[in-house]
Design a protein around this motif. Structure first.
Motif, PDB file in Angstrom:
ATOM      1  N   TYR A   5      36.050  19.400  58.432  1.00  0.00           N
ATOM      2  CA  TYR A   5      35.770  20.593  59.228  1.00  0.00           C
ATOM      3  C   TYR A   5      36.627  20.621  60.488  1.00  0.00           C
ATOM      4  O   TYR A   5      37.090  21.677  60.899  1.00  0.00           O
ATOM      5  CB  TYR A   5      34.283  20.682  59.584  1.00  0.00           C
ATOM      6  N   ARG A   8      40.005  22.301  60.423  1.00  0.00           N
ATOM      7  CA  ARG A   8      40.072  23.756  60.566  1.00  0.00           C
ATOM      8  C   ARG A   8      40.441  24.172  61.987  1.00  0.00           C
ATOM      9  O   ARG A   8      40.911  25.277  62.203  1.00  0.00           O
ATOM     10  CB  ARG A   8      38.737  24.387  60.190  1.00  0.00           C
ATOM     11  N   VAL A  33      29.299  22.216  63.734  1.00  0.00           N
ATOM     12  CA  VAL A  33      29.834  23.391  63.048  1.00  0.00           C
ATOM     13  C   VAL A  33      29.441  24.659  63.809  1.00  0.00           C
ATOM     14  O   VAL A  33      30.266  25.548  64.022  1.00  0.00           O
ATOM     15  CB  VAL A  33      29.345  23.449  61.586  1.00  0.00           C
ATOM     16  N   LEU A  34      28.200  24.737  64.261  1.00  0.00           N
ATOM     17  CA  LEU A  34      27.745  25.885  65.050  1.00  0.00           C
ATOM     18  C   LEU A  34      28.564  26.035  66.323  1.00  0.00           C
ATOM     19  O   LEU A  34      28.979  27.137  66.688  1.00  0.00           O
ATOM     20  CB  LEU A  34      26.268  25.748  65.403  1.00  0.00           C
ATOM     21  N   GLU A  37      32.070  27.301  65.339  1.00  0.00           N
ATOM     22  CA  GLU A  37      32.031  28.695  64.900  1.00  0.00           C
ATOM     23  C   GLU A  37      31.715  29.649  66.047  1.00  0.00           C
ATOM     24  O   GLU A  37      32.123  30.807  66.019  1.00  0.00           O
ATOM     25  CB  GLU A  37      31.033  28.867  63.759  1.00  0.00           C
ATOM     26  N   SER A  38      30.994  29.174  67.062  1.00  0.00           N
ATOM     27  CA  SER A  38      30.690  30.031  68.211  1.00  0.00           C
ATOM     28  C   SER A  38      31.780  29.947  69.287  1.00  0.00           C
ATOM     29  O   SER A  38      31.645  30.533  70.346  1.00  0.00           O
ATOM     30  CB  SER A  38      29.336  29.658  68.800  1.00  0.00           C
ATOM     31  N   ASN A  39      32.846  29.197  69.008  1.00  0.00           N
ATOM     32  CA  ASN A  39      33.987  29.059  69.933  1.00  0.00           C
ATOM     33  C   ASN A  39      33.585  28.497  71.289  1.00  0.00           C
ATOM     34  O   ASN A  39      34.006  28.996  72.329  1.00  0.00           O
ATOM     35  CB  ASN A  39      34.711  30.397  70.109  1.00  0.00           C
TER      36      ASN A  39
END
Length: 84
Positions: A5, A8, A33-34, A37-39
């Motif tokens: 991950y 990415r 990961v959260l 994904e939330s930058n």
């Protein structure tokens, strides 16, 4: 799986930020990961709160993310929380 991950995240400084934060805060894979994904890297430090000085690190991160989620999903476009 976690390593894959991180791949990415293209920017090396951003990737190192998430690796450090994961180690510092003991994030699970799902929390990491959260955060990606939330930058979090791009939004870090934009809100003025006392969470970091008054709460343990994990709770501080969760409180900060809760505010971000509430404001980003307010739906009215101006960043104000209108519905609970």
């Amino acid at each position: 799986m976690t390593f894959l991950y991180w791949i990415r995240v293209k920017d090396i400084n951003e990737r190192l930020f998430y690796i450090r934060k994961t180690i510092e805060n003991g994030w699970s894979r799902n929390v990491m990961v959260l955060q990606i994904e939330s930058n979090l890297y791009k939004h870090q430090g934009n809100a003025i709160t006392n969470f970091a000085s008054t709460l343990p690190a994990l709770q501080s991160d969760l409180a900060t993310e809760t505010l971000k989620i509430l404001f980003s999903h307010s739906g009215n476009g101006n960043g104000c929380i209108t519905n609970f």
